[in-house]
Write an enzyme that holds these catalytic residues in place. Sequence first.
Site, mmCIF file in Angstrom:
data_model
loop_
_atom_site.group_PDB
_atom_site.id
_atom_site.type_symbol
_atom_site.label_atom_id
_atom_site.label_comp_id
_atom_site.label_asym_id
_atom_site.label_seq_id
_atom_site.Cartn_x
_atom_site.Cartn_y
_atom_site.Cartn_z
ATOM 1 C CD GLU A 1 -8.737 36.909 -6.868
ATOM 2 O OE1 GLU A 1 -8.809 37.121 -5.659
ATOM 3 O OE2 GLU A 1 -9.032 35.806 -7.387
ATOM 4 C CB CYS B 1 -3.154 32.980 -14.909
ATOM 5 S SG CYS B 1 -4.884 32.604 -15.159
ATOM 6 C CB CYS C 1 -17.363 34.806 -15.835
ATOM 7 S SG CYS C 1 -17.345 33.906 -17.404
ATOM 8 C CB CYS D 1 -17.865 26.831 -15.942
ATOM 9 S SG CYS D 1 -17.739 27.504 -17.614
ATOM 10 C CB CYS E 1 -15.542 28.277 -12.783
ATOM 11 S SG CYS E 1 -14.720 29.868 -12.858
ATOM 12 N N GLY F 1 -13.225 35.522 -16.182
ATOM 13 C CA GLY F 1 -13.912 35.918 -17.411
ATOM 14 C C GLY F 1 -13.656 34.987 -18.572
ATOM 15 C CB CYS G 1 -6.934 25.731 -12.729
ATOM 16 S SG CYS G 1 -7.899 25.710 -14.185
HETATM 17 S S1 SF4 Z 1 -14.238 32.254 -15.862
HETATM 18 FE FE1 SF4 Z 1 -14.006 30.641 -17.429
HETATM 19 S S2 SF4 Z 1 -14.401 28.718 -16.334
HETATM 20 FE FE2 SF4 Z 1 -15.168 30.406 -15.041
HETATM 21 S S3 SF4 Z 1 -17.365 30.593 -15.559
HETATM 22 FE FE3 SF4 Z 1 -16.223 32.011 -16.874
HETATM 23 S S4 SF4 Z 1 -15.818 30.850 -18.766
HETATM 24 FE FE4 SF4 Z 1 -16.384 29.364 -17.183
#
Ligand code: SF4
Length: 384
Positions: free
Chosen positions: A122, A136, A143, A147, A150, A201, A377
């Site tokens: 995306e 963005c 990823c 986190c 997220c 990511g 975000c």
């Molecule tokens: S995309 Fe960014 S905020 Fe989300 S888990 Fe990965 S490093 Fe963390």
Amino acid sequence: MCYTLGLAERLSMSDSVWQIRRPSSGIPRAAAPNLRGMSRVELGEWLTRELGAPRFRADQVFGWLHLHRVDSFEAMTNLSKRERAALGERASLDRLQVDTVQRARDGTRKLRLRTTDGHAIESVLIPNDERGLTQCISSQVGCALDCRFCATASLGFTRNLDTWEIVEQVTRARELLASEALSEGAEWTPRITNVVYMGMGEPLHNFNQVRRSIEILTDDVGDAIAGRRITVSTSGLVPAIERFAREGLGLEVGLAVSLNATTDPVRDQVMPINQRWSIATLLAAVREVPTSRRRRVTFEYVLLRDVNDTDGDARRLVSLLREFRCHVNVIPFNPHPHAPYQRPSDRRIQDFVAILREAGVQCWLRTPRGDDIQAACGQLAADA
Ligand code: SF4
């Protein structure tokens, strides 16, 4: 296939070597290189080696790809027939396909793009104060970090994006804007003025491809986005931040550090990468990033109710960042089904920001953009 690994598996705990394990397939390699992912210098070398073409051909081909956004070698009409045929045999112009475009109430648009091996990523276009757009973009499929606030983390890690797949997100967005302007009869096409590597990511986990994509996006013969209008975010991969500093990327390109806590126990919980590199270690690495007079480091702070949003947190944040020429983006948490957190009350958010500002910290309170289409975000999950 999506590889969901535990954090201990993802992060090597060796002191001298760090790595986040990747599926052995890595980036799928097509038999023929995709010319969209070569910088102009690389393109020149490749054209000379493969076709014996003169160096100026690189400017022409690069312009066809990144300025005129052509889909085929046939369209490159200032190349000879022989050169076009040879390119068709030896190179690829694969593209990402646009799956869906969603438009939020505030004008934010989310593009879901499909890779040639079938993964969804995306990219988000956000109207900005300069009558342009900030895009963005994503740097990985999923990823490897975890986190907890997220949505992308819920996908696990599949693979890095190749350079052309990163650049192509901007190309596809420009095409969308141009076709919208045409169909609306607008006098001008809105410009993408800023690019932030804050989509799906961890960009510094895909350092080489991200760096090369910046080289392409900033090239005068192509998109010509100024380096100072590009920001790369990181969750705190300390060795990669050290590399970012060593290679001088910070002089032009901005670094945004996702901090989100003021004590190690809280950051350990919200961002497990902190178990490998503590807040003190992270800030020591960030201190070494060279900044120009125009560039400051950004610290991102996602405010989570009853987790990191007290007056004490605000005061500790002031004290942690005292030595930095920086600004802080305070981002009230954007709720989504993949995280257990809540947004603090408006009063709590205002009080938190007031403490930072009274202490002289340059601070922006981010209003959520595109949250009604899960584009804000921390919400990108390719509709997982
Ligand atoms: S995309 Fe960014 S905020 Fe989300 S888990 Fe990965 S490093 Fe963390």
